[in-house]
Design a protein around this motif. Structure first.
Motif, PDB file in Angstrom:
ATOM      1  N   ARG A 284       0.840  -1.190   0.000  1.00 46.33           N
ATOM      2  CA  ARG A 284       0.000   0.000   0.000  1.00 46.33           C
ATOM      3  C   ARG A 284       0.879   1.246   0.000  1.00 46.33           C
ATOM      4  O   ARG A 284       1.876   1.323   0.689  1.00 46.33           O
ATOM      5  N   CYS A 285       0.468   2.211  -0.756  1.00 45.65           N
ATOM      6  CA  CYS A 285       1.200   3.469  -0.845  1.00 45.65           C
ATOM      7  C   CYS A 285       0.453   4.514  -0.042  1.00 45.65           C
ATOM      8  O   CYS A 285      -0.782   4.552  -0.089  1.00 45.65           O
ATOM      9  N   CYS A 286       1.145   5.341   0.641  1.00 46.82           N
ATOM     10  CA  CYS A 286       0.577   6.493   1.346  1.00 46.82           C
ATOM     11  C   CYS A 286      -0.285   6.126   2.546  1.00 46.82           C
ATOM     12  O   CYS A 286      -0.890   6.991   3.132  1.00 46.82           O
ATOM     13  N   SER A 287      -0.407   4.856   2.898  1.00 44.41           N
ATOM     14  CA  SER A 287      -1.298   4.506   4.000  1.00 44.41           C
ATOM     15  C   SER A 287      -0.826   5.101   5.316  1.00 44.41           C
ATOM     16  O   SER A 287      -1.633   5.383   6.182  1.00 44.41           O
ATOM     17  N   ALA A 288       0.460   5.297   5.468  1.00 50.32           N
ATOM     18  CA  ALA A 288       0.974   5.832   6.722  1.00 50.32           C
ATOM     19  C   ALA A 288       0.932   7.354   6.748  1.00 50.32           C
ATOM     20  O   ALA A 288       0.974   7.943   7.811  1.00 50.32           O
ATOM     21  N   THR A 289       0.818   8.020   5.588  1.00 50.55           N
ATOM     22  CA  THR A 289       0.889   9.473   5.585  1.00 50.55           C
ATOM     23  C   THR A 289      -0.443  10.143   5.296  1.00 50.55           C
ATOM     24  O   THR A 289      -0.849  11.030   6.004  1.00 50.55           O
ATOM     25  N   CYS A 290      -1.159   9.687   4.267  1.00 51.40           N
ATOM     26  CA  CYS A 290      -2.397  10.380   3.926  1.00 51.40           C
ATOM     27  C   CYS A 290      -3.618   9.484   3.985  1.00 51.40           C
ATOM     28  O   CYS A 290      -4.730   9.956   3.830  1.00 51.40           O
ATOM     29  N   GLY A 291      -3.422   8.199   4.155  1.00 50.10           N
ATOM     30  CA  GLY A 291      -4.540   7.296   4.300  1.00 50.10           C
ATOM     31  C   GLY A 291      -5.314   6.998   3.033  1.00 50.10           C
ATOM     32  O   GLY A 291      -6.423   6.501   3.092  1.00 50.10           O
ATOM     33  N   SER A 292      -4.751   7.290   1.862  1.00 48.39           N
ATOM     34  CA  SER A 292      -5.486   7.049   0.623  1.00 48.39           C
ATOM     35  C   SER A 292      -5.656   5.558   0.363  1.00 48.39           C
ATOM     36  O   SER A 292      -6.632   5.143  -0.246  1.00 48.39           O
ATOM     37  N   GLY A 293      -4.704   4.722   0.796  1.00 48.77           N
ATOM     38  CA  GLY A 293      -4.806   3.292   0.613  1.00 48.77           C
ATOM     39  C   GLY A 293      -4.650   2.833  -0.820  1.00 48.77           C
ATOM     40  O   GLY A 293      -4.948   1.700  -1.142  1.00 48.77           O
ATOM     41  N   ARG A 294      -4.190   3.695  -1.705  1.00 43.61           N
ATOM     42  CA  ARG A 294      -4.012   3.335  -3.112  1.00 43.61           C
ATOM     43  C   ARG A 294      -2.925   2.279  -3.215  1.00 43.61           C
ATOM     44  O   ARG A 294      -1.871   2.380  -2.622  1.00 43.61           O
ATOM     45  N   VAL A 295      -3.185   1.245  -3.995  1.00 42.60           N
ATOM     46  CA  VAL A 295      -2.213   0.174  -4.170  1.00 42.60           C
ATOM     47  C   VAL A 295      -1.206   0.597  -5.232  1.00 42.60           C
ATOM     48  O   VAL A 295      -1.576   0.975  -6.341  1.00 42.60           O
ATOM     49  N   CYS A 296       0.064   0.554  -4.885  1.00 44.10           N
ATOM     50  CA  CYS A 296       1.125   0.919  -5.827  1.00 44.10           C
ATOM     51  C   CYS A 296       1.515  -0.291  -6.655  1.00 44.10           C
ATOM     52  O   CYS A 296       1.846  -1.336  -6.097  1.00 44.10           O
ATOM     53  N   PRO A 297       1.518  -0.147  -7.977  1.00 47.26           N
ATOM     54  CA  PRO A 297       1.989  -1.254  -8.810  1.00 47.26           C
ATOM     55  C   PRO A 297       3.495  -1.462  -8.623  1.00 47.26           C
ATOM     56  O   PRO A 297       4.225  -0.537  -8.260  1.00 47.26           O
ATOM     57  N   PRO A 298       3.980  -2.680  -8.876  1.00 48.81           N
ATOM     58  CA  PRO A 298       5.417  -2.952  -8.733  1.00 48.81           C
ATOM     59  C   PRO A 298       6.273  -2.008  -9.571  1.00 48.81           C
ATOM     60  O   PRO A 298       7.371  -1.642  -9.170  1.00 48.81           O
ATOM     61  N   ARG A 299       5.770  -1.599 -10.724  1.00 47.00           N
ATOM     62  CA  ARG A 299       6.508  -0.675 -11.603  1.00 47.00           C
ATOM     63  C   ARG A 299       6.799   0.641 -10.875  1.00 47.00           C
ATOM     64  O   ARG A 299       7.908   1.156 -10.912  1.00 47.00           O
TER      65      ARG A 299
END
Length: 108
Positions: free
Chosen positions: A20-35
């Motif tokens: 998960r990207c940004c879950s610790a900072t903004c809480g968006s929970g957007r999944v970051c692709p491996p790329r």
């Protein structure tokens, strides 16, 4: 501690998923692709001058879909922020990896 503000212990005790990207900072929970994670890892390693790990992550970034041009830009862009020696060393590693990838391999 001001009311409504979580303590430092409660802010750091929540588990953070590595996918998960940004879950610790903004809480968006957007999944970051491996790329995308590969691109961020390459830039961070250049900025931190971690050349011993950079080669592995350059190959991994190519394997996850980053183009040669995108990686070339990712290697040269941090020069103004992380210093030219870091970027020059990374460019040399990328050049060697791309040259090795272009060489024909004998079948096993």
């Amino acid at each position: 501690m001001p009311p409504g503000r979580p303590s430092a212990a409660s802010r750091t005790s929540a588990p953070v998923s590595p996918t998960r990207c940004c879950s610790a900072t903004c809480g968006s929970g957007r999944v970051c692709p491996p790329r995308d994670r590969g691109l961020v890892a390459v830039i961070a390693l250049i900025a931190l001058c971690r050349s011993e790990r950079l080669g592995f992550h350059l190959v991994l970034a190519l394997d996850t879909g980053l183009s040669n041009e995108e990686l070339s830009r990712a290697v040269t862009r941090p020069a103004s922020h992380a210093g030219c020696p870091n970027a020059v060393g990374a460019a040399g590693q990328l050049r060697a990896i791309l040259a090795d990838a272009e060489q024909p391999r004998a079948p096993p």
